[in-house]
Design a protein around this motif. Structure first.
Motif, PDB file in Angstrom:
ATOM      1  N   PHE A 190     -15.507 -12.831 -12.474  1.00 41.81           N
ATOM      2  CA  PHE A 190     -14.915 -11.515 -12.708  1.00 41.81           C
ATOM      3  C   PHE A 190     -13.666 -11.638 -13.575  1.00 41.81           C
ATOM      4  O   PHE A 190     -13.029 -12.688 -13.614  1.00 41.81           O
ATOM      5  CB  PHE A 190     -14.565 -10.836 -11.385  1.00 41.81           C
ATOM      6  N   LYS A 191     -13.307 -10.539 -14.254  1.00 40.08           N
ATOM      7  CA  LYS A 191     -12.111 -10.497 -15.071  1.00 40.08           C
ATOM      8  C   LYS A 191     -11.002  -9.755 -14.322  1.00 40.08           C
ATOM      9  O   LYS A 191     -11.272  -8.805 -13.588  1.00 40.08           O
ATOM     10  CB  LYS A 191     -12.390  -9.792 -16.407  1.00 40.08           C
ATOM     11  N   SER A 192      -9.760 -10.183 -14.539  1.00 34.96           N
ATOM     12  CA  SER A 192      -8.639  -9.548 -13.847  1.00 34.96           C
ATOM     13  C   SER A 192      -8.534  -8.067 -14.180  1.00 34.96           C
ATOM     14  O   SER A 192      -8.138  -7.258 -13.340  1.00 34.96           O
ATOM     15  CB  SER A 192      -7.322 -10.255 -14.189  1.00 34.96           C
ATOM     16  N   SER A 193      -8.894  -7.696 -15.425  1.00 33.68           N
ATOM     17  CA  SER A 193      -8.799  -6.294 -15.839  1.00 33.68           C
ATOM     18  C   SER A 193      -9.705  -5.381 -15.017  1.00 33.68           C
ATOM     19  O   SER A 193      -9.403  -4.201 -14.833  1.00 33.68           O
ATOM     20  CB  SER A 193      -9.141  -6.156 -17.322  1.00 33.68           C
ATOM     21  N   GLU A 194     -10.818  -5.909 -14.501  1.00 29.62           N
ATOM     22  CA  GLU A 194     -11.704  -5.086 -13.679  1.00 29.62           C
ATOM     23  C   GLU A 194     -11.365  -5.206 -12.198  1.00 29.62           C
ATOM     24  O   GLU A 194     -11.768  -4.361 -11.395  1.00 29.62           O
ATOM     25  CB  GLU A 194     -13.170  -5.481 -13.908  1.00 29.62           C
ATOM     26  N   LEU A 195     -10.602  -6.230 -11.834  1.00 28.46           N
ATOM     27  CA  LEU A 195     -10.258  -6.446 -10.430  1.00 28.46           C
ATOM     28  C   LEU A 195      -9.015  -5.672 -10.014  1.00 28.46           C
ATOM     29  O   LEU A 195      -8.951  -5.147  -8.893  1.00 28.46           O
ATOM     30  CB  LEU A 195     -10.021  -7.940 -10.171  1.00 28.46           C
ATOM     31  N   ILE A 196      -8.022  -5.598 -10.906  1.00 29.19           N
ATOM     32  CA  ILE A 196      -6.757  -4.968 -10.540  1.00 29.19           C
ATOM     33  C   ILE A 196      -6.909  -3.509 -10.118  1.00 29.19           C
ATOM     34  O   ILE A 196      -6.325  -3.084  -9.117  1.00 29.19           O
ATOM     35  CB  ILE A 196      -5.734  -5.117 -11.686  1.00 29.19           C
ATOM     36  N   VAL A 250      -2.060   2.857 -15.559  1.00 27.96           N
ATOM     37  CA  VAL A 250      -2.935   1.900 -16.241  1.00 27.96           C
ATOM     38  C   VAL A 250      -3.712   1.067 -15.236  1.00 27.96           C
ATOM     39  O   VAL A 250      -4.921   0.858 -15.371  1.00 27.96           O
ATOM     40  CB  VAL A 250      -2.113   0.987 -17.180  1.00 27.96           C
ATOM     41  N   LEU A 251      -3.021   0.587 -14.209  1.00 29.71           N
ATOM     42  CA  LEU A 251      -3.677  -0.240 -13.189  1.00 29.71           C
ATOM     43  C   LEU A 251      -4.798   0.503 -12.490  1.00 29.71           C
ATOM     44  O   LEU A 251      -5.869  -0.047 -12.231  1.00 29.71           O
ATOM     45  CB  LEU A 251      -2.654  -0.700 -12.146  1.00 29.71           C
ATOM     46  N   ALA A 252      -4.534   1.763 -12.176  1.00 33.59           N
ATOM     47  CA  ALA A 252      -5.522   2.567 -11.458  1.00 33.59           C
ATOM     48  C   ALA A 252      -6.540   3.212 -12.399  1.00 33.59           C
ATOM     49  O   ALA A 252      -7.427   3.929 -11.947  1.00 33.59           O
ATOM     50  CB  ALA A 252      -4.818   3.659 -10.655  1.00 33.59           C
ATOM     51  N   GLN A 253      -6.390   2.950 -13.704  1.00 36.50           N
ATOM     52  CA  GLN A 253      -7.235   3.578 -14.713  1.00 36.50           C
ATOM     53  C   GLN A 253      -7.247   5.095 -14.525  1.00 36.50           C
ATOM     54  O   GLN A 253      -8.285   5.755 -14.561  1.00 36.50           O
ATOM     55  CB  GLN A 253      -8.657   2.996 -14.659  1.00 36.50           C
ATOM     56  N   ASP A 254      -6.041   5.628 -14.322  1.00 39.28           N
ATOM     57  CA  ASP A 254      -5.842   7.041 -14.009  1.00 39.28           C
ATOM     58  C   ASP A 254      -5.708   7.854 -15.308  1.00 39.28           C
ATOM     59  O   ASP A 254      -4.608   8.105 -15.795  1.00 39.28           O
ATOM     60  CB  ASP A 254      -4.587   7.186 -13.145  1.00 39.28           C
ATOM     61  N   ILE A 290      -7.305 -12.531  -6.806  1.00 38.50           N
ATOM     62  CA  ILE A 290      -7.770 -12.452  -8.189  1.00 38.50           C
ATOM     63  C   ILE A 290      -8.279 -13.808  -8.660  1.00 38.50           C
ATOM     64  O   ILE A 290      -9.337 -13.905  -9.299  1.00 38.50           O
ATOM     65  CB  ILE A 290      -6.645 -11.946  -9.112  1.00 38.50           C
ATOM     66  N   SER A 291      -7.548 -14.874  -8.326  1.00 36.16           N
ATOM     67  CA  SER A 291      -7.965 -16.220  -8.739  1.00 36.16           C
ATOM     68  C   SER A 291      -9.325 -16.580  -8.145  1.00 36.16           C
ATOM     69  O   SER A 291     -10.190 -17.148  -8.828  1.00 36.16           O
ATOM     70  CB  SER A 291      -6.913 -17.248  -8.310  1.00 36.16           C
ATOM     71  N   ALA A 292      -9.526 -16.232  -6.862  1.00 38.70           N
ATOM     72  CA  ALA A 292     -10.791 -16.538  -6.198  1.00 38.70           C
ATOM     73  C   ALA A 292     -11.946 -15.791  -6.850  1.00 38.70           C
ATOM     74  O   ALA A 292     -13.031 -16.353  -7.060  1.00 38.70           O
ATOM     75  CB  ALA A 292     -10.698 -16.182  -4.712  1.00 38.70           C
ATOM     76  N   LEU A 293     -11.705 -14.536  -7.203  1.00 37.17           N
ATOM     77  CA  LEU A 293     -12.762 -13.733  -7.815  1.00 37.17           C
ATOM     78  C   LEU A 293     -13.012 -14.121  -9.268  1.00 37.17           C
ATOM     79  O   LEU A 293     -14.131 -14.007  -9.758  1.00 37.17           O
ATOM     80  CB  LEU A 293     -12.406 -12.247  -7.707  1.00 37.17           C
ATOM     81  N   GLU A 294     -11.972 -14.598  -9.930  1.00 35.48           N
ATOM     82  CA  GLU A 294     -12.159 -15.046 -11.313  1.00 35.48           C
ATOM     83  C   GLU A 294     -13.062 -16.281 -11.377  1.00 35.48           C
ATOM     84  O   GLU A 294     -13.808 -16.462 -12.341  1.00 35.48           O
ATOM     85  CB  GLU A 294     -10.799 -15.353 -11.956  1.00 35.48           C
ATOM     86  N   THR A 295     -13.006 -17.096 -10.324  1.00 38.85           N
ATOM     87  CA  THR A 295     -13.904 -18.259 -10.288  1.00 38.85           C
ATOM     88  C   THR A 295     -15.359 -17.834 -10.134  1.00 38.85           C
ATOM     89  O   THR A 295     -16.277 -18.603 -10.437  1.00 38.85           O
ATOM     90  CB  THR A 295     -13.532 -19.207  -9.132  1.00 38.85           C
ATOM     91  N   LEU A 296     -15.563 -16.589  -9.677  1.00 34.90           N
ATOM     92  CA  LEU A 296     -16.917 -16.052  -9.538  1.00 34.90           C
ATOM     93  C   LEU A 296     -17.373 -15.328 -10.807  1.00 34.90           C
ATOM     94  O   LEU A 296     -18.472 -14.785 -10.847  1.00 34.90           O
ATOM     95  CB  LEU A 296     -16.984 -15.086  -8.350  1.00 34.90           C
ATOM     96  N   LYS A 306      -0.120 -10.290 -16.078  1.00 35.07           N
ATOM     97  CA  LYS A 306      -0.720  -9.935 -14.798  1.00 35.07           C
ATOM     98  C   LYS A 306       0.307  -9.952 -13.677  1.00 35.07           C
ATOM     99  O   LYS A 306       0.305  -9.098 -12.792  1.00 35.07           O
ATOM    100  CB  LYS A 306      -1.862 -10.906 -14.482  1.00 35.07           C
ATOM    101  N   THR A 307       1.225 -10.922 -13.712  1.00 36.25           N
ATOM    102  CA  THR A 307       2.222 -11.018 -12.648  1.00 36.25           C
ATOM    103  C   THR A 307       3.128  -9.797 -12.637  1.00 36.25           C
ATOM    104  O   THR A 307       3.544  -9.335 -11.583  1.00 36.25           O
ATOM    105  CB  THR A 307       3.076 -12.277 -12.825  1.00 36.25           C
ATOM    106  N   ASP A 308       3.452  -9.256 -13.829  1.00 33.56           N
ATOM    107  CA  ASP A 308       4.271  -8.057 -13.884  1.00 33.56           C
ATOM    108  C   ASP A 308       3.523  -6.853 -13.338  1.00 33.56           C
ATOM    109  O   ASP A 308       4.084  -6.005 -12.655  1.00 33.56           O
ATOM    110  CB  ASP A 308       4.695  -7.758 -15.332  1.00 33.56           C
ATOM    111  N   LEU A 309       2.232  -6.759 -13.642  1.00 35.30           N
ATOM    112  CA  LEU A 309       1.429  -5.656 -13.130  1.00 35.30           C
ATOM    113  C   LEU A 309       1.376  -5.695 -11.615  1.00 35.30           C
ATOM    114  O   LEU A 309       1.511  -4.683 -10.936  1.00 35.30           O
ATOM    115  CB  LEU A 309       0.012  -5.742 -13.696  1.00 35.30           C
ATOM    116  N   ILE A 310       1.192  -6.882 -11.087  1.00 38.35           N
ATOM    117  CA  ILE A 310       1.140  -7.038  -9.638  1.00 38.35           C
ATOM    118  C   ILE A 310       2.461  -6.658  -9.000  1.00 38.35           C
ATOM    119  O   ILE A 310       2.527  -5.982  -7.975  1.00 38.35           O
ATOM    120  CB  ILE A 310       0.768  -8.479  -9.267  1.00 38.35           C
ATOM    121  N   ALA A 311       3.547  -7.053  -9.652  1.00 39.45           N
ATOM    122  CA  ALA A 311       4.872  -6.812  -9.089  1.00 39.45           C
ATOM    123  C   ALA A 311       5.171  -5.331  -8.951  1.00 39.45           C
ATOM    124  O   ALA A 311       5.905  -4.918  -8.063  1.00 39.45           O
ATOM    125  CB  ALA A 311       5.944  -7.467  -9.959  1.00 39.45           C
TER     126      ALA A 311
END
Length: 201
Positions: free
Chosen positions: A162-168, A102-106, A154-160, A134-139
């Motif tokens: 972006f959404k976490s779903s496209e960043l992960i 799921v994370l890799a959109q595989d 992710i937090s830095a990019l979200e301030t710009l 999100k923390t579980d996905l990262i783990a």
């Protein structure tokens, strides 16, 4: 709710086992992985269970461990995904393998599961990214030393914007190439470069 059953295996079907629990017979639908491991009539069997209430019947599903049961419940909450498909996924992939896909959109890994086509794979990717914290996905994908870097990046990019779903998926791609480090600023630059290259193509 019936949380678990411990009983004697009386018989097996194509997709179920029959247990004698203190004189009461239970038909428990199970994934193929369970059928392959529970084969000896007369043996004691312990299954974690999930009780599904349907319009005209009750159905009990059984699993060898709690992780499988939780994964089944998560999958069953996805609109349009039936119990048979969910059981097939549980039997074919561990929770961690599904997380990573799921994370890799595989889509390729997901469509390797019997009964999963491209549209279903895309639905899984979309739905599960929102259902798993999100923390579980990262783990599941980052080492202990990189987890804080993942979160900060992710937090830095979200301030710009972006959404976490496209960043992960991008961070997963960088990590797979050993290009993800602990320096947040450098990670941000790498992600932005990949985003820019994707936008141009």
């Amino acid at each position: 709710m019936i949380a678990f059953l411990r009983g004697i295996l009386v018989d097996t079907g194509t997709d179920c086992v029959y247990l004698d629990v203190n004189g009461v017979g239970f038909e428990v639908t199970v994934p193929p992985r369970v059928l392959n491991r529970v084969t000896c009539i007369g043996q004691e069997v312990f299954l974690y269970t999930y009780l599904q209430t349907l319009e005209n019947e009750f159905r009990i599903y059984g699993f060898l461990d709690e992780d499988e049961r939780q994964l089944f419940r998560t999958l069953l909450s996805i609109p349009g995904l039936g119990a048979k498909t969910c059981l097939g996924i549980v039997s074919s992939m561990t929770t961690e393998e599904l997380y990573r896909a799921v994370l890799a959109q595989d889509e390729k890994s997901l469509t390797s599961v019997p009964g999963i086509g491209r549209k279903t794979a895309q639905r899984l990717i979309f739905e599960l990214q929102n259902k798993w914290p999100k923390t579980d996905l990262i783990a599941t994908t980052a080492s202990e030393n990189l987890r804080s870097s993942w979160t900060d990046t992710i937090s830095a990019l979200e301030t710009l914007g972006f959404k976490s779903s496209e960043l992960i998926p991008i961070l997963s791609q960088l990590q797979a190439k050993n290009e993800l480090g602990e320096a947040v600023e450098e990670n941000v630059r790498k992600v932005l470069r990949l985003k820019g290259a994707s936008a141009k193509s």
